[in-house]
Design an enzyme around this catalytic site. Structure first.
Site, PDB file in Angstrom:
ATOM      1  N   GLY A 244      54.293  19.477   2.758  1.00  0.00           N
ATOM      2  CA  GLY A 244      56.236  19.817   3.480  1.00  0.00           C
ATOM      3  C   GLY A 244      56.298  20.802   3.048  1.00  0.00           C
ATOM      4  O   GLY A 244      57.130  21.481   3.020  1.00  0.00           O
TER       5      GLY A 244
ATOM      6  N   SER B 283      51.211  19.559   5.145  1.00  0.00           N
ATOM      7  CA  SER B 283      50.648  20.107   6.039  1.00  0.00           C
ATOM      8  C   SER B 283      50.568  20.681   7.497  1.00  0.00           C
ATOM      9  O   SER B 283      49.948  21.526   7.544  1.00  0.00           O
ATOM     10  CB  SER B 283      51.290  22.342   5.648  1.00  0.00           C
ATOM     11  OG  SER B 283      52.144  21.884   4.486  1.00  0.00           O
TER      12      SER B 283
ATOM     13  N   LYS C   6      58.620   9.517   7.609  1.00  0.00           N
ATOM     14  CA  LYS C   6      58.953   9.554   6.857  1.00  0.00           C
ATOM     15  C   LYS C   6      60.632   8.782   7.169  1.00  0.00           C
ATOM     16  O   LYS C   6      61.325   8.592   7.389  1.00  0.00           O
ATOM     17  CB  LYS C   6      59.122  11.152   6.322  1.00  0.00           C
ATOM     18  CG  LYS C   6      58.144  11.470   5.525  1.00  0.00           C
ATOM     19  CD  LYS C   6      57.604  12.421   4.670  1.00  0.00           C
ATOM     20  CE  LYS C   6      56.671  12.704   4.295  1.00  0.00           C
ATOM     21  NZ  LYS C   6      56.615  13.738   3.922  1.00  0.00           N
TER      22      LYS C   6
ATOM     23  N   GLU D  15      56.098  10.493  -2.418  1.00  0.00           N
ATOM     24  CA  GLU D  15      57.547  10.723  -2.822  1.00  0.00           C
ATOM     25  C   GLU D  15      57.958   9.361  -3.465  1.00  0.00           C
ATOM     26  O   GLU D  15      59.336   9.246  -3.837  1.00  0.00           O
ATOM     27  CB  GLU D  15      58.336  10.950  -1.434  1.00  0.00           C
ATOM     28  CG  GLU D  15      58.310  12.348  -0.642  1.00  0.00           C
ATOM     29  CD  GLU D  15      57.721  12.598   0.564  1.00  0.00           C
ATOM     30  OE1 GLU D  15      58.049  11.915   1.585  1.00  0.00           O
ATOM     31  OE2 GLU D  15      57.447  13.779   1.205  1.00  0.00           O
TER      32      GLU D  15
ATOM     33  N   ASN E 290      53.666   9.902  10.668  1.00  0.00           N
ATOM     34  CA  ASN E 290      54.722   9.275   9.243  1.00  0.00           C
ATOM     35  C   ASN E 290      55.668  10.305   9.369  1.00  0.00           C
ATOM     36  O   ASN E 290      56.464  11.659   8.843  1.00  0.00           O
ATOM     37  CB  ASN E 290      54.169   9.826   7.571  1.00  0.00           C
ATOM     38  CG  ASN E 290      55.350   9.097   6.556  1.00  0.00           C
ATOM     39  OD1 ASN E 290      56.145   8.714   6.266  1.00  0.00           O
ATOM     40  ND2 ASN E 290      54.634   9.937   5.209  1.00  0.00           N
TER      41      ASN E 290
ATOM     42  N   GLU F  63      46.273  12.887  -0.644  1.00  0.00           N
ATOM     43  CA  GLU F  63      47.988  14.523  -0.016  1.00  0.00           C
ATOM     44  C   GLU F  63      47.957  14.174  -1.635  1.00  0.00           C
ATOM     45  O   GLU F  63      48.661  14.260  -2.169  1.00  0.00           O
ATOM     46  CB  GLU F  63      48.704  13.780  -0.113  1.00  0.00           C
ATOM     47  CG  GLU F  63      48.177  12.718   1.702  1.00  0.00           C
ATOM     48  CD  GLU F  63      49.560  12.034   2.681  1.00  0.00           C
ATOM     49  OE1 GLU F  63      49.861  12.989   3.566  1.00  0.00           O
ATOM     50  OE2 GLU F  63      50.982  11.884   1.716  1.00  0.00           O
TER      51      GLU F  63
ATOM     52  N   HIS G 224      52.695   6.419  -1.772  1.00  0.00           N
ATOM     53  CA  HIS G 224      52.913   7.518  -1.053  1.00  0.00           C
ATOM     54  C   HIS G 224      53.575   8.560  -2.056  1.00  0.00           C
ATOM     55  O   HIS G 224      54.072   8.657  -3.280  1.00  0.00           O
ATOM     56  CB  HIS G 224      54.134   7.824   0.438  1.00  0.00           C
ATOM     57  CG  HIS G 224      54.172   8.969   0.925  1.00  0.00           C
ATOM     58  ND1 HIS G 224      54.703  10.048   0.208  1.00  0.00           N
ATOM     59  CD2 HIS G 224      53.237   9.566   1.730  1.00  0.00           C
ATOM     60  CE1 HIS G 224      54.605  11.174   1.070  1.00  0.00           C
ATOM     61  NE2 HIS G 224      53.811  11.328   2.135  1.00  0.00           N
TER      62      HIS G 224
HETATM   63  P1  PGA Z   1      53.329  16.915   5.729  1.00  0.00           P
HETATM   64  O1  PGA Z   1      53.799  15.599   5.331  1.00  0.00           O
HETATM   65  O2  PGA Z   1      52.872  16.713   7.016  1.00  0.00           O
HETATM   66  O3  PGA Z   1      55.516  17.267   6.165  1.00  0.00           O
HETATM   67  O4  PGA Z   1      53.581  18.093   4.701  1.00  0.00           O
HETATM   68  C1  PGA Z   1      52.917  15.094   4.903  1.00  0.00           C
HETATM   69  C2  PGA Z   1      52.693  13.984   4.336  1.00  0.00           C
HETATM   70  O5  PGA Z   1      53.895  13.436   3.179  1.00  0.00           O
HETATM   71  O6  PGA Z   1      52.309  12.238   4.408  1.00  0.00           O
END
Ligand code: PGA
Length: 257
Positions: free
Chosen positions: A175, A214, A11, A97, A9, A169, A95
């Site tokens: 993140g 992460s 983003k 976000e 992903n 998630e 997601h």
């Molecule tokens: P990350 O993001 O691996 O940077 O923690 C995962 C995600 O948001 O799908």
């Protein structure tokens, strides 16, 4: 047997030029990998170009979002039909976000999940609790609401349910550099599968469940080694060819050992 699935992903990262640079090296790095589906979800602006660059590779294309209607007066939106036509196979839905910054709620996510399935796209449905919900031990309650909010009343015939991917998630792990432990993630994945079994007993065993938050090449095996976890949704560690390829190779080598 559920095939392992690793999804990048990106983003809101990488211009079309940067995406092209990634594609100059990455397919070579993962050449020879088999038994793992590898999906890249770039920003919309790189989808068409990546579809072309992926043509002779084992990589597959995913989108990070979509609208639920096929067409119409929705300025700034992209429809599932548009994605399908350019060769997109997967689409990330719900997601955290999008839930947090763009007001997506379970009703919207339900419409998007239905639309994706109806257009022949595979939704990667993201579910997860935030840190406060975790502290007050509401993880299961939150996940149940998110899962059934997204899937309830969808006319789920056999082949459709098998086409859904769930991504657990936890919001506090995204993140932050602090992933859930393998055991924590496995417990939640087992819980999600038990919820699927309650409603769609025969098919629940076929649905793939990913962990995200992460994940990197060092910790990926903690997750993919668990019985109910079939892969990962990877943000930060998917942006560099070498780290994403390293992560995929770790899963591949684990499968062979
Ligand atoms: P990350 O993001 O691996 O940077 O923690 C995962 C995600 O948001 O799908």
């Amino acid at each position: 047997m559920r095939e392992k699935l690793i999804v990048a992903n990106w983003k809101m990262n990488k211009t079309p030029l940067e995406a092209e640079e990634f594609m100059q090296h990455f397919p070579k790095e993962v050449k020879g990998i088999s038994g793992i589906e590898m999906v890249i979800c770039p920003p919309f602006t790189s989808l068409v170009q990546l579809a072309t660059l992926m043509r002779d590779t084992a990589l597959m294309l995913g989108a990070q979002n979509m609208h639920w209607e096929k067409e119409g007066a929705y300025t700034g939106e992209i429809s599932p039909l548009m994605l399908k036509e350019i060769g997109v196979k997967y689409v990330i839905i719900g997601h955290s976000e999008r839930r947090k910054y763009f007001g997506e709620n379970n009703a919207i996510i339900h419409k998007k999940t239905t639309a994706a399935l109806n257009c022949g796209l595979i939704p990667i449905l993201c579910l997860g609790e935030n840190s406060e919900e975790r502290r007050s031990k509401e993880t299961e309650k939150v996940l149940k609401k998110q899962l059934f909010g997204a899937l309830d009343e969808i006319d789920l015939e056999e082949e459709k349910l098998c086409n859904i991917v769930l991504a657990y998630e936890p919001v506090w792990a995204i993140g932050t550099g602090t992933p859930a432990s393998g055991d924590e993630a496995a417990e939640v994945a087992g819980y999600l599968r038990s919820l699927l079994k309650e409603k769609w007993s025969a098919l629940a065993g076929n649905v793939r469940i990913l962990y995200g938050g992460s994940v990197n090449r060092e910790n990926i095996s903690e997750f993919t080694g668990k019985k109910d976890i079939d892969g990962a949704l990877v943000g930060g560690s998917s942006l560099k060819e070498s780290s994403f390829a390293g992560l995929i190779k770790a899963v591949f080598n684990e499968g062979r050992s």
